[in-house]
Design a protein around this motif. Structure first.
Motif, PDB file in Angstrom:
ATOM      1  N   VAL A   1      26.478  43.099  46.653  1.00  0.00           N
ATOM      2  CA  VAL A   1      25.591  43.668  47.678  1.00  0.00           C
ATOM      3  C   VAL A   1      26.316  44.575  48.674  1.00  0.00           C
ATOM      4  O   VAL A   1      25.665  45.329  49.397  1.00  0.00           O
ATOM      5  N   ALA A   2      27.645  44.515  48.759  1.00  0.00           N
ATOM      6  CA  ALA A   2      28.397  45.307  49.735  1.00  0.00           C
ATOM      7  C   ALA A   2      29.450  46.131  49.009  1.00  0.00           C
ATOM      8  O   ALA A   2      30.494  45.618  48.619  1.00  0.00           O
ATOM      9  N   THR A   3      29.157  47.406  48.824  1.00  0.00           N
ATOM     10  CA  THR A   3      30.093  48.286  48.120  1.00  0.00           C
ATOM     11  C   THR A   3      31.327  48.519  48.974  1.00  0.00           C
ATOM     12  O   THR A   3      31.236  48.769  50.183  1.00  0.00           O
ATOM     13  N   ILE A   4      32.480  48.458  48.342  1.00  0.00           N
ATOM     14  CA  ILE A   4      33.741  48.679  49.039  1.00  0.00           C
ATOM     15  C   ILE A   4      34.581  49.653  48.223  1.00  0.00           C
ATOM     16  O   ILE A   4      34.594  49.612  46.984  1.00  0.00           O
ATOM     17  N   ASN A   5      35.246  50.576  48.931  1.00  0.00           N
ATOM     18  CA  ASN A   5      36.128  51.562  48.308  1.00  0.00           C
ATOM     19  C   ASN A   5      35.422  52.358  47.199  1.00  0.00           C
ATOM     20  O   ASN A   5      35.854  52.348  46.048  1.00  0.00           O
ATOM     21  N   PRO A   6      34.356  53.085  47.522  1.00  0.00           N
ATOM     22  CA  PRO A   6      33.683  53.920  46.508  1.00  0.00           C
ATOM     23  C   PRO A   6      34.486  55.187  46.241  1.00  0.00           C
ATOM     24  O   PRO A   6      34.234  56.261  46.825  1.00  0.00           O
ATOM     25  N   ILE A   7      35.430  55.138  45.359  1.00  0.00           N
ATOM     26  CA  ILE A   7      36.367  56.248  45.151  1.00  0.00           C
ATOM     27  C   ILE A   7      35.670  57.512  44.687  1.00  0.00           C
ATOM     28  O   ILE A   7      36.171  58.618  44.905  1.00  0.00           O
ATOM     29  N   TRP A   8      34.512  57.376  44.025  1.00  0.00           N
ATOM     30  CA  TRP A   8      33.796  58.558  43.558  1.00  0.00           C
ATOM     31  C   TRP A   8      33.284  59.398  44.717  1.00  0.00           C
ATOM     32  O   TRP A   8      33.040  60.590  44.574  1.00  0.00           O
ATOM     33  N   ALA A   9      33.111  58.783  45.880  1.00  0.00           N
ATOM     34  CA  ALA A   9      32.639  59.526  47.049  1.00  0.00           C
ATOM     35  C   ALA A   9      33.764  60.318  47.708  1.00  0.00           C
ATOM     36  O   ALA A   9      33.500  61.264  48.455  1.00  0.00           O
ATOM     37  N   TYR A  10      35.040  59.953  47.440  1.00  0.00           N
ATOM     38  CA  TYR A  10      36.173  60.628  48.060  1.00  0.00           C
ATOM     39  C   TYR A  10      36.705  61.761  47.199  1.00  0.00           C
ATOM     40  O   TYR A  10      37.218  62.750  47.717  1.00  0.00           O
ATOM     41  N   GLY A  11      36.641  61.609  45.874  1.00  0.00           N
ATOM     42  CA  GLY A  11      37.201  62.598  44.975  1.00  0.00           C
ATOM     43  C   GLY A  11      38.678  62.368  44.717  1.00  0.00           C
ATOM     44  O   GLY A  11      39.311  61.516  45.350  1.00  0.00           O
TER      45      GLY A  11
ATOM     46  N   LEU B   1      31.673  45.763  38.935  1.00  0.00           N
ATOM     47  CA  LEU B   1      31.597  44.454  39.576  1.00  0.00           C
ATOM     48  C   LEU B   1      32.980  43.811  39.654  1.00  0.00           C
ATOM     49  O   LEU B   1      33.359  43.247  40.684  1.00  0.00           O
ATOM     50  N   ILE B   2      33.741  43.915  38.572  1.00  0.00           N
ATOM     51  CA  ILE B   2      35.083  43.319  38.579  1.00  0.00           C
ATOM     52  C   ILE B   2      35.978  44.047  39.576  1.00  0.00           C
ATOM     53  O   ILE B   2      36.776  43.413  40.285  1.00  0.00           O
ATOM     54  N   ARG B   3      35.857  45.373  39.663  1.00  0.00           N
ATOM     55  CA  ARG B   3      36.628  46.119  40.678  1.00  0.00           C
ATOM     56  C   ARG B   3      36.280  45.638  42.077  1.00  0.00           C
ATOM     57  O   ARG B   3      37.154  45.440  42.923  1.00  0.00           O
ATOM     58  N   GLN B   4      34.990  45.475  42.333  1.00  0.00           N
ATOM     59  CA  GLN B   4      34.563  45.019  43.642  1.00  0.00           C
ATOM     60  C   GLN B   4      35.062  43.606  43.921  1.00  0.00           C
ATOM     61  O   GLN B   4      35.531  43.301  45.027  1.00  0.00           O
ATOM     62  N   ILE B   5      34.965  42.723  42.946  1.00  0.00           N
ATOM     63  CA  ILE B   5      35.458  41.347  43.114  1.00  0.00           C
ATOM     64  C   ILE B   5      36.953  41.362  43.431  1.00  0.00           C
ATOM     65  O   ILE B   5      37.436  40.636  44.315  1.00  0.00           O
ATOM     66  N   HIS B   6      37.689  42.198  42.702  1.00  0.00           N
ATOM     67  CA  HIS B   6      39.138  42.265  42.893  1.00  0.00           C
ATOM     68  C   HIS B   6      39.470  42.720  44.317  1.00  0.00           C
ATOM     69  O   HIS B   6      40.350  42.140  44.977  1.00  0.00           O
ATOM     70  N   HIS B   7      38.769  43.739  44.781  1.00  0.00           N
ATOM     71  CA  HIS B   7      39.063  44.270  46.112  1.00  0.00           C
ATOM     72  C   HIS B   7      38.640  43.283  47.202  1.00  0.00           C
ATOM     73  O   HIS B   7      39.385  43.042  48.167  1.00  0.00           O
ATOM     74  N   TRP B   8      37.444  42.710  47.081  1.00  0.00           N
ATOM     75  CA  TRP B   8      37.006  41.733  48.075  1.00  0.00           C
ATOM     76  C   TRP B   8      37.913  40.505  48.082  1.00  0.00           C
ATOM     77  O   TRP B   8      38.221  39.951  49.146  1.00  0.00           O
ATOM     78  N   ALA B   9      38.330  40.066  46.903  1.00  0.00           N
ATOM     79  CA  ALA B   9      39.226  38.901  46.829  1.00  0.00           C
ATOM     80  C   ALA B   9      40.542  39.190  47.537  1.00  0.00           C
ATOM     81  O   ALA B   9      41.117  38.298  48.194  1.00  0.00           O
ATOM     82  N   ALA B  10      41.036  40.438  47.431  1.00  0.00           N
ATOM     83  CA  ALA B  10      42.278  40.796  48.117  1.00  0.00           C
ATOM     84  C   ALA B  10      42.108  40.720  49.632  1.00  0.00           C
ATOM     85  O   ALA B  10      42.975  40.200  50.349  1.00  0.00           O
ATOM     86  N   LEU B  11      40.970  41.236  50.128  1.00  0.00           N
ATOM     87  CA  LEU B  11      40.728  41.204  51.574  1.00  0.00           C
ATOM     88  C   LEU B  11      40.616  39.769  52.081  1.00  0.00           C
ATOM     89  O   LEU B  11      41.181  39.413  53.123  1.00  0.00           O
TER      90      LEU B  11
END
Length: 556
Positions: free
Chosen positions: A293-303, A120-130
């Motif tokens: 509710v909106a996943t952003i940058n799911p790094i596990w899907a990229y490898g 959640l904190i990762r997502q907040i950080h990324h959304w806040a940057a955008l």
């Protein structure tokens, strides 16, 4: 023998608090004031007035997003390992167990799946940057279109511009820290851009990456830049920016009782502070909902990143998309100079073109001041319609940026709409040069049309929808005169006149010397302020005649 006495120093009379807690609070405040002078600072600033308009909240969104970025970034720093040393993953995400990866990528997976609340904190950080970068863009557009950059705020405009550039740079470094396949693809593009710089490109690359790409030192180095260097500079610029806002006082929209020498609005304490505090939690709440509710940058899907792999359909964060599009639109163009290849197909779209676009925005306050010759202080905002040329320039810039931004996804557009990627690319190439011109012309015409509508409202009033028939059978619509405050608002703006070069000869009949710069300035001034660029305001005599004519017909 005469003596002089010094009158005792006067101090504010403070009522004696009745409770022990009140006495302790007063003692603490006195203690702080004796060392920091907080009473004097508070007396000078707590009643400072700020105008109340929704457009001024755009800058607050940027400020609150930046605060949330700092808070969430501190949390992530506690768990992130900025190292490119390879390890075997043995965490909670089963599909990647046993895979070799960098400690940076492994620690990001650990934050996402093993640290309580980490994802959640990762997502907040990324959304806040955008949202932070988006708010900065929109805030600067508001300042540009309303002329809030004019004297004495030119330096503050530059501070805001530097904040925008640093936000974009820091966003890219943060995007690259997880060392996943998507961010590695972006770094590969950045490597090509750096190598395209003549003479020093190779040295810069080795300095950043610690050797050939991808090197072993890049993540630790940009981690320091991302969490320490750039944020420290941004905090300093933000403090200076806010100090100048306080010092110069806030701009305001024109209206009754509002002049260049006052500010009409709400005091900082308690009204504005309470509203600002509530708005902060509103922004924070929206960010949390988006992150949940909106996943952003799911790094596990990229490898993890591997130099021999690339992510199909990879896209950077939105604010870097225009650079991606610029690279995709540029034709293949290389030249040989002094025995060296110059890759202009990378250098021009990634450095030259963005440099011209953004430096024009940075220098625009000084360009307009030179063209108009206006060196007065301005605290009343312009309505964008009353400056058609400036508004058209701003919309043209946004259009050019938008074309590049769309071009950054030409492969996605071709795939989703089953179109030819070459056709899309060529269309956008022509569009980059044609659409900004069209946008300027259309915007200018719309602005002048709105000026004519305002002029008509002042002269003839507001349409009521009531149709009246005269004794001779003529039908006319009843118009209602605008309130005096509204008429003043529509006519209070200034209309500068174009600069004139003056007579061709002086008083002695000698030909005057006119430099090329003066001629250019006069032409640009005529372009800005000629009758083709502004509709004359209603004069008192015109308004009086309109009233007489209206009363004579009985239709107004």
């Amino acid at each position: 023998m005469s003596t002089t006495t010094t009158p005792p120093e006067t101090t504010p009379v403070v009522p004696e608090p009745k409770t022990r807690l009140g006495k302790a609070s007063l003692a603490s405040a006195d203690y702080a004031d004796s060392r920091l002078g907080i009473y004097g600072v508070a007396r000078a600033n707590v009643r400072k007035v700020f105008p109340d308009h929704w457009s001024f909240m755009l800058g607050e969104i940027a400020l609150y997003s930046f605060i949330i970025l700092l808070l969430s970034g501190v949390f992530l720093t506690l768990f992130f390992k900025p190292s490119m040393v390879e390890v075997v993953y043995d965490g909670s995400y089963t599909p990647l167990q046993g895979i070799m990866m960098s400690e940076a990528y492994a620690s990001t997976l650990e934050i996402s799946f093993d640290v309580r609340g980490g994802l959640l904190i990762r997502q907040i950080h990324h959304w806040a940057a955008l949202i932070f970068v988006a708010a900065l863009f929109v805030h600067m557009f508001r300042i540009f279109f309303t002329g809030a950059f004019r004297k004495p705020r030119e330096i503050n405009w530059l501070f805001g511009f530097l904040l925008l550039i640093l936000a974009m740079v820091n966003g890219f470094t943060g995007y690259s820290l997880p060392d996943d396949l998507l961010s590695g693809t972006g770094l590969r593009i950045a490597e090509g851009v750096i190598l395209a710089i003549p003479l020093v490109g190779t040295y810069i690359l080795f300095f950043l990456f610690g050797g050939e790409f991808p090197g072993h030192d890049f993540i630790p180095r940009i981690f320091t830049i991302h969490v320490l260097l750039v944020p420290a500079i941004m905090v300093g610029l933000l403090v200076l920016h806010l100090m100048l806002v306080f010092y110069h006082k806030h701009t305001q929209w024109g209206g009754p009782g509002r002049t260049e020498k006052n500010v009409v609005g709400l005091p900082l304490v308690p009204v504005y502070t309470a509203k600002a505090g509530g708005f902060f939690f509103l922004v924070f709440g929206v960010l949390v909902v988006l992150s949940g509710v909106a996943t952003i940058n799911p790094i596990w899907a990229y490898g993890p990143y591997a130099p021999d792999q690339i992510t199909a359909g990879s896209q950077p964060d939105w604010y870097i998309g225009f650079l991606e599009g610029s690279l995709r639109l540029m034709p293949n163009w290389e030249i040989v100079a002094f025995g060296h290849n110059l890759t202009l197909n990378v250098l021009v779209p990634s450095l030259v073109l963005p440099g011209i676009m953004f430096m024009f925005i940075a220098a625009y306050p000084f360009i307009e001041q030179w063209i108009t010759g206006d060196k007065r202080e301005h605290h009343i905002l312009d309505r964008p319609r009353n400056m058609p040329v400036r508004t058209g320039i701003g919309v043209a810039w946004i259009t050019a940026y938008g074309v590049l931004w769309v071009a950054g996804g030409n492969d996605i557009l071709a795939d989703q709409f089953d179109l030819s990627i070459n056709a899309i690319t060529w269309t956008l190439r022509f569009g980059f040069f044609i659409l900004p011109v069209v946008a300027f012309i259309v915007t200018k015409r719309i602005a002048m049309g709105l000026q004519r509508r305002d002029r008509d409202k002042v002269l003839h009033g507001r349409e009521t929808g009531i149709i009246r028939r005269s004794p001779d059978g003529e039908y006319s619509e009843v118009h209602e005169q605008l309130p005096q405050a509204k008429r003043w608002e529509l006519t209070q703006h200034e209309q500068p006149q174009p600069l004139q070069l003056g007579p061709a000869v002086d008083e002695r009949g000698v030909a005057r010397k006119v430099s090329g710069g003066q001629r250019l300035r006069a032409r640009l001034s005529r372009w800005y302020f000629s009758e083709a660029s502004q509709v004359p305001k209603v004069t008192t005599e015109e308004y009086r005649r309109a009233l007489e004519h209206g009363h004579g017909e009985g239709g107004h």
